[in-house]
Design an enzyme around this catalytic site. Structure first.
Site, PDB file in Angstrom:
ATOM      1  N   THR A   1       6.543  -6.867  13.852  1.00  0.00           N
ATOM      2  CA  THR A   1       6.949  -7.802  12.801  1.00  0.00           C
ATOM      3  C   THR A   1       7.506  -9.057  13.450  1.00  0.00           C
ATOM      4  O   THR A   1       8.289  -8.961  14.403  1.00  0.00           O
ATOM      5  CB  THR A   1       8.028  -7.257  11.835  1.00  0.00           C
ATOM      6  OG1 THR A   1       8.546  -8.355  11.073  1.00  0.00           O
ATOM      7  CG2 THR A   1       9.195  -6.586  12.533  1.00  0.00           C
TER       8      THR A   1
ATOM      9  N   GLY B   1       0.792  -1.227   0.000  1.00  0.00           N
ATOM     10  CA  GLY B   1       0.000   0.000   0.000  1.00  0.00           C
ATOM     11  C   GLY B   1       0.821   1.271   0.000  1.00  0.00           C
ATOM     12  O   GLY B   1       0.364   2.303   0.504  1.00  0.00           O
TER      13      GLY B   1
ATOM     14  N   ASP C   1       9.648 -10.763  12.261  1.00  0.00           N
ATOM     15  CA  ASP C   1      11.088 -10.820  11.945  1.00  0.00           C
ATOM     16  C   ASP C   1      11.938 -10.178  13.048  1.00  0.00           C
ATOM     17  O   ASP C   1      13.130 -10.439  13.144  1.00  0.00           O
ATOM     18  CB  ASP C   1      11.365 -10.097  10.618  1.00  0.00           C
ATOM     19  CG  ASP C   1      10.507 -10.626   9.482  1.00  0.00           C
ATOM     20  OD1 ASP C   1      10.047 -11.779   9.572  1.00  0.00           O
ATOM     21  OD2 ASP C   1      10.280  -9.873   8.514  1.00  0.00           O
TER      22      ASP C   1
ATOM     23  N   GLN D   1       3.437 -19.047  11.671  1.00  0.00           N
ATOM     24  CA  GLN D   1       4.161 -18.213  12.639  1.00  0.00           C
ATOM     25  C   GLN D   1       3.500 -16.858  12.863  1.00  0.00           C
ATOM     26  O   GLN D   1       3.792 -16.160  13.835  1.00  0.00           O
ATOM     27  CB  GLN D   1       5.607 -17.986  12.155  1.00  0.00           C
ATOM     28  CG  GLN D   1       6.423 -19.250  12.136  1.00  0.00           C
ATOM     29  CD  GLN D   1       7.586 -19.174  11.164  1.00  0.00           C
ATOM     30  OE1 GLN D   1       8.714 -18.946  11.562  1.00  0.00           O
ATOM     31  NE2 GLN D   1       7.324 -19.381   9.883  1.00  0.00           N
TER      32      GLN D   1
HETATM   33  O1  F6P Z   1       7.936  -9.750   7.297  1.00  0.00           O
HETATM   34  C1  F6P Z   1       7.105 -10.746   7.791  1.00  0.00           C
HETATM   35  C2  F6P Z   1       7.090 -11.940   6.864  1.00  0.00           C
HETATM   36  O2  F6P Z   1       6.255 -12.935   7.457  1.00  0.00           O
HETATM   37  C3  F6P Z   1       8.466 -12.505   6.545  1.00  0.00           C
HETATM   38  O3  F6P Z   1       9.014 -13.265   7.594  1.00  0.00           O
HETATM   39  C4  F6P Z   1       8.160 -13.278   5.287  1.00  0.00           C
HETATM   40  O4  F6P Z   1       9.318 -13.410   4.494  1.00  0.00           O
HETATM   41  C5  F6P Z   1       7.135 -12.415   4.607  1.00  0.00           C
HETATM   42  O5  F6P Z   1       6.552 -11.596   5.599  1.00  0.00           O
HETATM   43  C6  F6P Z   1       6.044 -13.178   3.896  1.00  0.00           C
HETATM   44  O6  F6P Z   1       5.264 -12.261   3.208  1.00  0.00           O
HETATM   45  P1  F6P Z   1       3.826 -12.602   2.623  1.00  0.00           P
HETATM   46  O7  F6P Z   1       2.866 -12.670   3.785  1.00  0.00           O
HETATM   47  O8  F6P Z   1       3.544 -11.488   1.710  1.00  0.00           O
HETATM   48  O9  F6P Z   1       3.924 -13.942   1.954  1.00  0.00           O
END
Ligand code: F6P
Length: 356
Positions: free
Chosen positions: A135, A80, A137, A281
């Protein structure tokens, strides 16, 4: 103080604990300050849509079950960017004026952005705001914790607990591939907590020979099974990322576990199985730690606005909530320190962590 109007939105990938943060902001803003709080739907999109897409919160709308609920009741998008909004024909359009107009139309004095460093960076120039880091991460700069990390770690740790007995029963090498994008916080923490023999993270290069030597060492110690945790952002031996095209044509990390299994099976003469945890996760009930951090962040974020301190992100440092300039966070990734406490701990436990 009363009469102020503020907005709040969740932006970027979802995670557990977002609703707990929303709830905390609303409680503090209404109970203590008597403000009106507007929840913007679908991240920045809610302010670019016409009519505006939002909900006005009251205390009844943030009942206690918000604490327990995964995802975000406001919805979110991770594509977005108002400066480069993806259009149906594949082009990018600058819709930043729509965002600014929407912000003005709603008549809010500040916006609380619950997002990662990308969202902080993107929205920084567009409005008066405060930031709350989230996040799985856990890579937002200047904060020890971002909302969502604790839950993701619990999920990864539980996966290790479940993989260990089946690895032992079948004398296999189990590879757990976890998320984390370009950093290894989930992998390293889950590896230590879950008793891994090998942990691979993007911050530290590894060799296939190094992994094989560790497996040989495990066998020499009398064990014929092993556990590996691999961060999705790890590269192949030749330095390439392993990605998959998702629906919508975007590439995402995924597949490094299979890459390693294919090579290690012959190298170490062992059966290898791969588990990719993926979005498990991100969802589900937030861990207690995430609820606590989210609640503290939410209360402080409202307090910052009350004090007129805008352009700040709340952060967790040494067991306290502090605030830092959003400009210090935007575009910076907090990676694992290859010589820090956790890396040292892992090596001390005999975990193969790559080679520096
Ligand atoms: O940044 C969070 C995250 O879950 C990362 O760990 C992963 O690489 C990415 O987003 C996955 O993105 P999407 O939900 O767009 O597949």
């Amino acid at each position: 103080m009363g009469g102020k109007r503020i907005g709040i939105l969740t932006s970027g990938g979802d995670c557990a604990g977002l609703n707990a943060a929303l709830r905390a902001v609303v409680h503090r803003a209404i109970r203590n300050y008597g403000w009106k709080v507007f929840g913007i739907r679908d991240g920045s999109l809610g302010l670019m849509d016409r009519p505006l897409n939002y909900v006005e919160f009251d205390l009844g709308s943030v009942a206690d079950d918000m604490l327990r609920r995964g995802g975000t009741i406001l919805g979110t998008i991770n594509k977005g960017d108002p400066f480069a909004y993806p259009m149906p024909d594949g082009s990018k359009k600058d819709r930043s004026q729509d965002f600014v107009d929407g912000y003005k139309e709603l008549g809010i004095e500040a916006l609380v952005v619950i997002g990662g460093d990308g969202s902080m960076r993107i929205l920084n120039d567009l409005c008066r705001k405060g930031g709350i880091p989230k996040t799985i991460d856990n890579d937002v700069a200047h904060t020890d914790y971002a909302i969502g990390f604790a839950t993701a770690l619990n999920v990864a740790g539980e996966a290790m607990d479940r993989l260990a007995p089946t690895a032992a029963s079948h004398h296999r090498i189990m590879i757990l591939e976890v998320m984390g994008r370009d950093v290894g916080h989930i992998a390293l923490n889950a590896g230590i907590a879950g008793g891994a023999d090998v942990v691979l993270i993007p911050e530290i290069p590894y060799t296939l020979e190094g992994i094989a030597a560790k497996i040989a060492e495990v066998r020499a110690e009398g064990r014929n099974h092993a556990l590996m945790v691999v961060a999705e952002g790890c590269k192949t031996a030749s330095g390439d990322s392993v990605t998959k095209l998702q629906s919508g044509g975007e590439a995402r990390y995924g597949g490094i576990g299979q890459y390693l299994a294919a090579r290690l099976t012959d190298m170490v003469d062992a059966e290898t199985r791969v588990t990719v945890l993926g979005h498990v996760q991100r969802g589900g009930m937030p861990a207690m730690r995430d609820r606590i951090i989210a609640s503290a962040f939410g209360v402080y974020a409202a307090d910052l606005i009350a004090q007129g301190k805008l352009g700040r992100m709340v952060a967790w440092q040494h067991g306290q909530v502090v605030d830092v300039p959003i400009t210090d966070v935007a575009g910076i990734t907090r990676a694992i320190d290859p010589y820090g406490t956790l890396a040292h701990t892992a090596r001390g436990l005999g975990i193969y962590l790559g080679e520096l």
